[in-house]
Motif scaffolding. Structure first.
Motif, PDB file in Angstrom:
ATOM      1  N   SER A  28       0.844  -1.197   0.000  1.00 38.94           N
ATOM      2  CA  SER A  28       0.000   0.000   0.000  1.00 38.94           C
ATOM      3  C   SER A  28       0.876   1.242   0.000  1.00 38.94           C
ATOM      4  O   SER A  28       0.566   2.232  -0.661  1.00 38.94           O
ATOM      5  CB  SER A  28      -0.911   0.028   1.231  1.00 38.94           C
ATOM      6  N   LEU A  29       1.982   1.203   0.748  1.00 39.98           N
ATOM      7  CA  LEU A  29       2.912   2.332   0.753  1.00 39.98           C
ATOM      8  C   LEU A  29       3.583   2.466  -0.612  1.00 39.98           C
ATOM      9  O   LEU A  29       3.793   3.577  -1.107  1.00 39.98           O
ATOM     10  CB  LEU A  29       3.975   2.142   1.836  1.00 39.98           C
TER      11      LEU A  29
ATOM     12  N   TRP B 111      -2.960   4.108  -7.813  1.00 40.16           N
ATOM     13  CA  TRP B 111      -3.063   2.686  -8.168  1.00 40.16           C
ATOM     14  C   TRP B 111      -4.190   1.961  -7.455  1.00 40.16           C
ATOM     15  O   TRP B 111      -4.928   1.195  -8.061  1.00 40.16           O
ATOM     16  CB  TRP B 111      -1.737   1.974  -7.912  1.00 40.16           C
ATOM     17  N   LEU B 112      -4.280   2.170  -6.137  1.00 40.18           N
ATOM     18  CA  LEU B 112      -5.297   1.425  -5.394  1.00 40.18           C
ATOM     19  C   LEU B 112      -6.625   2.173  -5.338  1.00 40.18           C
ATOM     20  O   LEU B 112      -7.649   1.606  -4.973  1.00 40.18           O
ATOM     21  CB  LEU B 112      -4.813   1.139  -3.966  1.00 40.18           C
ATOM     22  N   GLY B 113      -6.606   3.448  -5.710  1.00 36.28           N
ATOM     23  CA  GLY B 113      -7.815   4.255  -5.551  1.00 36.28           C
ATOM     24  C   GLY B 113      -8.577   4.437  -6.846  1.00 36.28           C
ATOM     25  O   GLY B 113      -9.617   5.095  -6.883  1.00 36.28           O
TER      26      GLY B 113
ATOM     27  N   VAL C 212      -5.591  -4.716 -10.811  1.00 38.41           N
ATOM     28  CA  VAL C 212      -4.265  -5.056 -11.332  1.00 38.41           C
ATOM     29  C   VAL C 212      -3.219  -4.896 -10.230  1.00 38.41           C
ATOM     30  O   VAL C 212      -2.371  -5.770 -10.014  1.00 38.41           O
ATOM     31  CB  VAL C 212      -3.912  -4.136 -12.534  1.00 38.41           C
ATOM     32  N   ALA C 213      -3.325  -3.784  -9.498  1.00 36.05           N
ATOM     33  CA  ALA C 213      -2.356  -3.522  -8.427  1.00 36.05           C
ATOM     34  C   ALA C 213      -2.418  -4.628  -7.378  1.00 36.05           C
ATOM     35  O   ALA C 213      -1.385  -5.146  -6.941  1.00 36.05           O
ATOM     36  CB  ALA C 213      -2.648  -2.159  -7.787  1.00 36.05           C
ATOM     37  N   VAL C 214      -3.629  -4.999  -6.990  1.00 34.12           N
ATOM     38  CA  VAL C 214      -3.787  -6.056  -5.987  1.00 34.12           C
ATOM     39  C   VAL C 214      -3.177  -7.364  -6.493  1.00 34.12           C
ATOM     40  O   VAL C 214      -2.449  -8.051  -5.775  1.00 34.12           O
ATOM     41  CB  VAL C 214      -5.287  -6.237  -5.649  1.00 34.12           C
TER      42      VAL C 214
ATOM     43  N   THR D 143      -7.448  -2.643   0.288  1.00 33.64           N
ATOM     44  CA  THR D 143      -8.496  -1.794  -0.309  1.00 33.64           C
ATOM     45  C   THR D 143      -9.849  -1.949   0.370  1.00 33.64           C
ATOM     46  O   THR D 143     -10.762  -1.198   0.088  1.00 33.64           O
ATOM     47  CB  THR D 143      -8.714  -2.163  -1.789  1.00 33.64           C
ATOM     48  N   HIS D 144      -9.985  -2.957   1.203  1.00 36.71           N
ATOM     49  CA  HIS D 144     -11.271  -3.273   1.793  1.00 36.71           C
ATOM     50  C   HIS D 144     -12.344  -3.512   0.726  1.00 36.71           C
ATOM     51  O   HIS D 144     -13.536  -3.258   0.932  1.00 36.71           O
ATOM     52  CB  HIS D 144     -11.717  -2.177   2.763  1.00 36.71           C
ATOM     53  N   GLY D 145     -11.910  -3.953  -0.442  1.00 34.18           N
ATOM     54  CA  GLY D 145     -12.868  -4.265  -1.512  1.00 34.18           C
ATOM     55  C   GLY D 145     -13.132  -3.101  -2.451  1.00 34.18           C
ATOM     56  O   GLY D 145     -13.689  -3.273  -3.519  1.00 34.18           O
ATOM     57  N   GLY D 146     -12.707  -1.909  -2.054  1.00 34.03           N
ATOM     58  CA  GLY D 146     -12.980  -0.719  -2.856  1.00 34.03           C
ATOM     59  C   GLY D 146     -11.927  -0.488  -3.895  1.00 34.03           C
ATOM     60  O   GLY D 146     -11.069  -1.332  -4.072  1.00 34.03           O
TER      61      GLY D 146
END
Lengths: 272, 291
Positions: free
Chosen positions: B123-124, B149-151, B158-160, B236-239
């Motif tokens: 995440s960092l 990337w995660l947002g 893809v990031a995950v 991401t908690h799914g988001g």
């Protein structure tokens, strides 16, 4: 060195860098101040800032988390291996009705997706009055790691020569005496494997801890870190320091026992 | 060893602890899931039997199917990411190479780290403002490629998946390496004597010889990625907007956040059968006996 060999080493080195650099990046930056991190992310820190560590240790309550993790991890590992070794001994060495059915029943556990048991596990432990208890996690940890433990130990014990018990019986040994004084010592390599595997699984487990523990005083390391990072999203330095500290024990553990761990993982992987 | 009367008592003492704890805390919960899946229940008030209503609702729940789709995406990304990379590196390492041990040690390292630590680290790395990836892109003048990337729903999955691949390549690498090192030397020698090129030897001899191991690795990889939960829960908690939701996470949120215990249990039952059936199919297709 030939062109081909150079290419091979290049690929292997790139692979290694990708594998390890994220961790090194984090460790290095955990020693930088917020300001230095913003301008100099890829160099070494100019001075070692330890404030991040002090802050992380305090805010994340790392001392308590470490204590909880070590307690539950050791206890679960010891109990799983003891109970599992005893069961494996009977399953591997002694003839009785339904032996194969019982073995299959235990091994089936490796196919159960643990997340499909989270809801009933929560309700079961709630009904037993065991939610938020220092030993809550023992039950799922033992139950879900018995299958792999029994699988590895049984295959190992089966390979011993057939007449081991006979001479012991002539000498007047009871069944538990044979287990404790002969079979267990002979199983040392496999015991090492399952102890290490159990320890790593328990040390890293997250889902059951998330569902079964709400009390911050009882949280394990992965759970505590997740909520710590969630609350302090802005202070990257402290986050990285907290992550670094939590990683150090398992990395040392790994580097010391690499061979055993790798053998164990491969043995465990043969049957998923 | 045969049992005598006395040792029958010993048998019970020996097997009972394992049997009890395993049955009560691993097998019984699965059956409880079935039972709860026929109920409407918020976890506190009286349960109400509603038959197959939960399953009917489940099959019409687009958010649920979205999580199934995402889960399959994780499975596919893992199988096609982890297995070929691991096999390729293992083949490179399976020759008289200096530093084999170091490469192996580094290769396996991520596997022993906790998923939570890996998720937080990545995440960092993906962080928009000063994450490593965006910093690298800016440093080489590719600023326009920098992303949240995660947002961003376009990139989050893809990031995950890149993180998932990174985490477990080492496991399969080690499994393949162990299998490769078990191939008898004579086989390779004979191929060399016959003048087979390395390329031919790899495709015609080495890979067929470890084919069973490859199948086991694929099955492990599928069942492992079907269980993805911790990583996405933390990252991401799914988001954002359910773009990284997977089955286990959807089940968790429906149960513990929305307090739909019956509905959550129906999802659990689905996960259970979905895993068993998928593993069964893969074993069948790839030619292995089921269980």
């Amino acid at each position: 060195m030939s062109v081909k060999n150079t290419l091979i080493y290049a690929v292997l080195i790139i692979f290694s860098v990708i594998n390890v650099y994220p961790i090194i990046w984090m460790i290095i930056n955990s020693f930088k101040s917020e300001k230095e991190f913003a301008v100099n992310q890829f160099g070494l820190p100019k001075t070692l800032v330890i404030d991040n560590y002090i802050e992380a240790w305090g805010t994340a309550n790392l001392g308590v988390l470490f204590k909880n993790s070590i307690f539950i991890c050791l206890l679960a590992t010891i109990l799983t291996v003891l109970i599992g070794a005893l069961a494996s001994y009977f399953l591997a060495r002694i003839e009785f009705k339904f032996k194969n059915a019982l073995y299959t029943f235990f091994i089936f556990g490796m196919l159960i997706p643990i997340h499909a048991t989270l809801v009933p596990m929560f309700i079961l432990l709630k009904n037993l009055g065991l939610l938020n208890n220092p030993i809550t996690l023992l039950f799922p940890y033992i139950a879900f790691h018995l299958p792999i433990t029994i699988f590895i130990l049984t295959s190992f014990m089966k390979a011993f020569p057939k007449d081991i018990e006979e001479s012991a019986i002539i000498d007047g040994c009871g069944i538990f005496r044979i287990f404790w004084s002969i079979i267990l010592p002979m199983s040392r390599p496999a015991l090492a494997t399952v102890i290490i595997l159990n320890f790593i699984y328990n040390w890293n487990e997250f889902s059951f801890a998330l569902v079964l523990l709400n009390d911050p005083a009882l949280q394990t390391l992965p759970l505590g870190l997740a909520s710590f990072a969630g609350q302090f999203t802005v202070n990257y330095g402290a986050q990285m320091a907290g992550l670094t500290m939590s990683m150090i024990p398992i990395i040392i553990f790994y580097l010391f026992l690499e061979k055993e761990i790798v053998n164990g993982m491969t043995a465990g992987a043969v049957k998923g | 060893m045969q049992l005598t009367g006395k040792s029958k008592a010993a048998l019970i003492i020996g097997l009972l602890p394992a049997f009890l704890i395993y049955t009560v805390f691993a097998i019984y919960p699965i059956f409880q899931s079935f039972y709860y899946s026929f109920m409407e229940w918020d976890g506190f008030s009286e349960m109400e039997f509603i038959g197959l209503q939960n399953f009917e609702n489940l099959f019409q729940d687009t958010l649920f199917w979205n999580s199934v789709g995402n889960n399959i995406f994780v499975v596919i990304a893992s199988v096609f990411g982890q297995i070929p990379i691991a096999l390729f590196i293992a083949l490179l390492l399976n020759r008289k190479i200096k530093g084999l041990k170091i490469f192996r040690t580094i290769g396996f390292l991520p596997v022993v780290l906790s998923t939570v630590v890996i998720s937080l680290t990545w995440s960092l790395i993906y962080n928009t403002k000063n994450g490593m990836i965006n910093e690298i892109l800016r440093a080489v003048g590719l600023d326009f490629l920098a992303q949240n990337w995660l947002g961003d729903t376009k990139w989050s999955m893809v990031a995950v998946c890149i993180t998932v691949i990174w985490q477990f390549v080492g496991l399969y690498l080690i499994i393949f390496l162990a299998a490769l090192q078990n191939i008898p030397e004579e086989v390779m020698e004979a191929a060399k004597m016959d003048g087979a090129s390395e390329w031919v030897t790899t495709w015609k001899i080495t890979i067929p010889m470890i084919w069973d191991t490859i199948i086991v690795a694929i099955i492990l990889c599928i069942s492992g990625s079907l269980r993805t939960f911790d990583l996405i829960y933390v990252m991401t908690h799914g988001g954002p907007s359910h773009s990284t939701d997977v089955m286990a996470l959807y089940m968790f949120n429906e149960t513990f956040s929305n307090l739909k215990y019956g509905y959550g249990s129906a999802i659990s039952v689905f996960i259970f059968f979905f895993s068993l059936i998928l593993i069964g199919i893969v074993k069948k297709v790839l030619g292995q006996k089921f269980i």
